[in-house]
Structures are given as C-alpha cells and as structure tokens.
Scaffold this motif. Structure first.
Motif, PDB file in Angstrom:
ATOM      1  N   PRO A  92       6.003   9.160  -4.908  1.00  0.00           N
ATOM      2  CA  PRO A  92       6.583   8.582  -3.697  1.00  0.00           C
ATOM      3  C   PRO A  92       7.707   9.414  -3.086  1.00  0.00           C
ATOM      4  CG  PRO A  92       6.171   6.856  -5.281  1.00  0.00           C
ATOM      5  CD  PRO A  92       5.910   8.165  -5.983  1.00  0.00           C
ATOM      6  N   SER A  93       8.427  10.179  -3.890  1.00  0.00           N
ATOM      7  CA  SER A  93       9.525  10.992  -3.354  1.00  0.00           C
ATOM      8  C   SER A  93       9.028  12.113  -2.442  1.00  0.00           C
ATOM      9  CB  SER A  93      10.380  11.572  -4.479  1.00  0.00           C
ATOM     10  OG  SER A  93       9.622  12.445  -5.281  1.00  0.00           O
ATOM     11  N   ALA A  94       7.708  12.314  -2.355  1.00  0.00           N
ATOM     12  CA  ALA A  94       7.160  13.280  -1.410  1.00  0.00           C
ATOM     13  C   ALA A  94       7.301  12.766   0.018  1.00  0.00           C
ATOM     14  CB  ALA A  94       5.695  13.575  -1.728  1.00  0.00           C
ATOM     15  N   LEU A  95       7.555  11.478   0.177  1.00  0.00           N
ATOM     16  CA  LEU A  95       7.815  10.906   1.498  1.00  0.00           C
ATOM     17  C   LEU A  95       9.273  11.151   1.848  1.00  0.00           C
ATOM     18  CD1 LEU A  95       5.961   7.493   1.139  1.00  0.00           C
ATOM     19  CD2 LEU A  95       5.187   9.515   2.407  1.00  0.00           C
ATOM     20  N   ALA A  96       9.523  11.638   3.039  1.00  0.00           N
ATOM     21  CA  ALA A  96      10.888  11.920   3.473  1.00  0.00           C
ATOM     22  C   ALA A  96      11.736  10.654   3.359  1.00  0.00           C
ATOM     23  CB  ALA A  96      10.892  12.434   4.910  1.00  0.00           C
ATOM     24  N   GLY A  97      12.872  10.774   2.715  1.00  0.00           N
ATOM     25  CA  GLY A  97      13.791   9.654   2.593  1.00  0.00           C
ATOM     26  C   GLY A  97      13.730   8.936   1.253  1.00  0.00           C
ATOM     27  N   LEU A  98      12.673   9.165   0.487  1.00  0.00           N
ATOM     28  CA  LEU A  98      12.590   8.553  -0.842  1.00  0.00           C
ATOM     29  C   LEU A  98      13.048   9.564  -1.889  1.00  0.00           C
ATOM     30  CD1 LEU A  98       9.261   6.490  -0.809  1.00  0.00           C
ATOM     31  CD2 LEU A  98      11.594   5.735  -0.356  1.00  0.00           C
ATOM     32  N   THR A  99      13.726   9.066  -2.898  1.00  0.00           N
ATOM     33  CA  THR A  99      14.294   9.923  -3.935  1.00  0.00           C
ATOM     34  C   THR A  99      13.660   9.608  -5.289  1.00  0.00           C
ATOM     35  OG1 THR A  99      16.033   8.360  -4.526  1.00  0.00           O
ATOM     36  CG2 THR A  99      16.506   9.893  -2.701  1.00  0.00           C
ATOM     37  N   GLU A 100      14.078  10.351  -6.296  1.00  0.00           N
ATOM     38  CA  GLU A 100      13.606  10.088  -7.655  1.00  0.00           C
ATOM     39  C   GLU A 100      14.048   8.705  -8.122  1.00  0.00           C
ATOM     40  OE1 GLU A 100      14.537  13.333 -10.259  1.00  0.00           O
ATOM     41  OE2 GLU A 100      13.428  14.773  -9.027  1.00  0.00           O
ATOM     42  N   LYS A 101      15.184   8.223  -7.656  1.00  0.00           N
ATOM     43  CA  LYS A 101      15.636   6.868  -8.004  1.00  0.00           C
ATOM     44  C   LYS A 101      14.652   5.837  -7.461  1.00  0.00           C
ATOM     45  CE  LYS A 101      18.391   3.681  -9.512  1.00  0.00           C
ATOM     46  NZ  LYS A 101      18.377   3.330 -10.920  1.00  0.00           N
ATOM     47  N   HIS A 102      14.178   6.048  -6.236  1.00  0.00           N
ATOM     48  CA  HIS A 102      13.158   5.152  -5.673  1.00  0.00           C
ATOM     49  C   HIS A 102      11.901   5.198  -6.524  1.00  0.00           C
ATOM     50  CE1 HIS A 102      15.563   5.947  -1.893  1.00  0.00           C
ATOM     51  NE2 HIS A 102      15.589   4.634  -1.998  1.00  0.00           N
ATOM     52  N   GLU A 103      11.538   6.415  -6.969  1.00  0.00           N
ATOM     53  CA  GLU A 103      10.361   6.569  -7.836  1.00  0.00           C
ATOM     54  C   GLU A 103      10.490   5.722  -9.081  1.00  0.00           C
ATOM     55  OE1 GLU A 103       9.263  10.530  -9.052  1.00  0.00           O
ATOM     56  OE2 GLU A 103       9.095  11.152  -6.959  1.00  0.00           O
ATOM     57  N   GLU A 104      11.665   5.741  -9.697  1.00  0.00           N
ATOM     58  CA  GLU A 104      11.890   4.953 -10.907  1.00  0.00           C
ATOM     59  C   GLU A 104      11.693   3.465 -10.632  1.00  0.00           C
ATOM     60  OE1 GLU A 104      15.750   5.854 -12.521  1.00  0.00           O
ATOM     61  OE2 GLU A 104      15.399   8.015 -12.392  1.00  0.00           O
ATOM     62  N   LEU A 105      12.245   2.996  -9.526  1.00  0.00           N
ATOM     63  CA  LEU A 105      12.111   1.581  -9.172  1.00  0.00           C
ATOM     64  C   LEU A 105      10.657   1.217  -8.890  1.00  0.00           C
ATOM     65  CD1 LEU A 105      15.232   1.298  -6.850  1.00  0.00           C
ATOM     66  CD2 LEU A 105      14.995   0.357  -9.155  1.00  0.00           C
ATOM     67  N   LEU A 106       9.965   2.064  -8.157  1.00  0.00           N
ATOM     68  CA  LEU A 106       8.560   1.803  -7.840  1.00  0.00           C
ATOM     69  C   LEU A 106       7.686   1.880  -9.092  1.00  0.00           C
ATOM     70  CD1 LEU A 106       8.366   3.762  -4.472  1.00  0.00           C
ATOM     71  CD2 LEU A 106       8.141   1.280  -4.763  1.00  0.00           C
ATOM     72  N   ALA A 107       8.009   2.796 -10.000  1.00  0.00           N
ATOM     73  CA  ALA A 107       7.236   2.921 -11.240  1.00  0.00           C
ATOM     74  C   ALA A 107       7.288   1.625 -12.039  1.00  0.00           C
ATOM     75  CB  ALA A 107       7.749   4.093 -12.072  1.00  0.00           C
ATOM     76  N   GLY A 108       8.393   0.909 -11.926  1.00  0.00           N
ATOM     77  CA  GLY A 108       8.514  -0.387 -12.591  1.00  0.00           C
ATOM     78  C   GLY A 108       7.528  -1.411 -12.052  1.00  0.00           C
ATOM     79  N   MET A 109       6.980  -1.124 -10.877  1.00  0.00           N
ATOM     80  CA  MET A 109       5.966  -1.987 -10.259  1.00  0.00           C
ATOM     81  C   MET A 109       4.574  -1.382 -10.421  1.00  0.00           C
ATOM     82  SD  MET A 109       8.033  -2.837  -6.725  1.00  0.00           S
ATOM     83  CE  MET A 109       6.627  -3.617  -5.981  1.00  0.00           C
ATOM     84  N   GLY A 110       4.458  -0.311 -11.199  1.00  0.00           N
ATOM     85  CA  GLY A 110       3.175   0.345 -11.417  1.00  0.00           C
ATOM     86  C   GLY A 110       2.790   1.319 -10.322  1.00  0.00           C
ATOM     87  N   ILE A 111       3.747   1.689  -9.477  1.00  0.00           N
ATOM     88  CA  ILE A 111       3.485   2.600  -8.361  1.00  0.00           C
ATOM     89  C   ILE A 111       4.005   3.981  -8.727  1.00  0.00           C
ATOM     90  CG2 ILE A 111       4.028   3.098  -5.940  1.00  0.00           C
ATOM     91  CD1 ILE A 111       4.284   0.005  -5.600  1.00  0.00           C
ATOM     92  N   LYS A 112       3.064   4.919  -8.934  1.00  0.00           N
ATOM     93  CA  LYS A 112       3.446   6.262  -9.346  1.00  0.00           C
ATOM     94  C   LYS A 112       3.041   7.340  -8.355  1.00  0.00           C
ATOM     95  CE  LYS A 112       3.466   4.957 -14.124  1.00  0.00           C
ATOM     96  NZ  LYS A 112       2.811   5.004 -15.412  1.00  0.00           N
TER      97      LYS A 112
END
Length: 73
Positions: free
Chosen positions: A28-48
């Motif tokens: 998800p951090s490949a989208l402008a404005g999303l960071t690795e922290k967002h990735e961690e939060l999304l991964a908790g929802m099964g979104i990688k």
C-alpha cells in the motif's frame, strides 16, 4: 485495445513506471501519501498489497457509496 492512464501523482516515484500488475502487487505504501506505518495498520486487516486494498469489501463498499453520493439529487 491498449489503454493508457497517467497515475504519476497517485503513486510513489519508485512505482511510476511499473506495469498495472506490478502496482497491484505492490505494498500500500506504493500509493502516494501512504507510509510503512499505514502498511502495518492495513496488514492487521489482512491487506498487504494494493490489490488487497482495492478488493477489500469495506473499502470497496465505501468507494461505491461515495461515488453514488455524487449522483444523488
């Protein structure tokens, strides 16, 4: 039929010249404005990946509702 779309401002610079399949497989951090922290939060929802994000039923439903809101009235 070939289709071309400019996503440069929507993607992190590292992904600007990637194929659609590469972008969908990217984190998800490949989208402008999303960071690795967002990735961690999304991964908790099964979104990688961006594909996971776009096909998540909650995000997809929210996107449809927003699109419909622009058509009502």
């Amino acid at each position: 039929m070939a289709v071309s779309i400019e996503l440069g401002k929507a993607l992190d610079k590292a992904y600007e010249n990637s194929t659609l399949d590469e972008v969908l497989a990217a984190p998800p951090s490949a989208l402008a404005g999303l960071t690795e922290k967002h990735e961690e939060l999304l991964a908790g929802m099964g979104i990688k990946t961006i594909r996971d994000l776009g096909s998540n039923k909650f995000f997809a439903t929210a996107g449809v509702l927003v699109a419909l809101a622009g058509k009502v009235g």
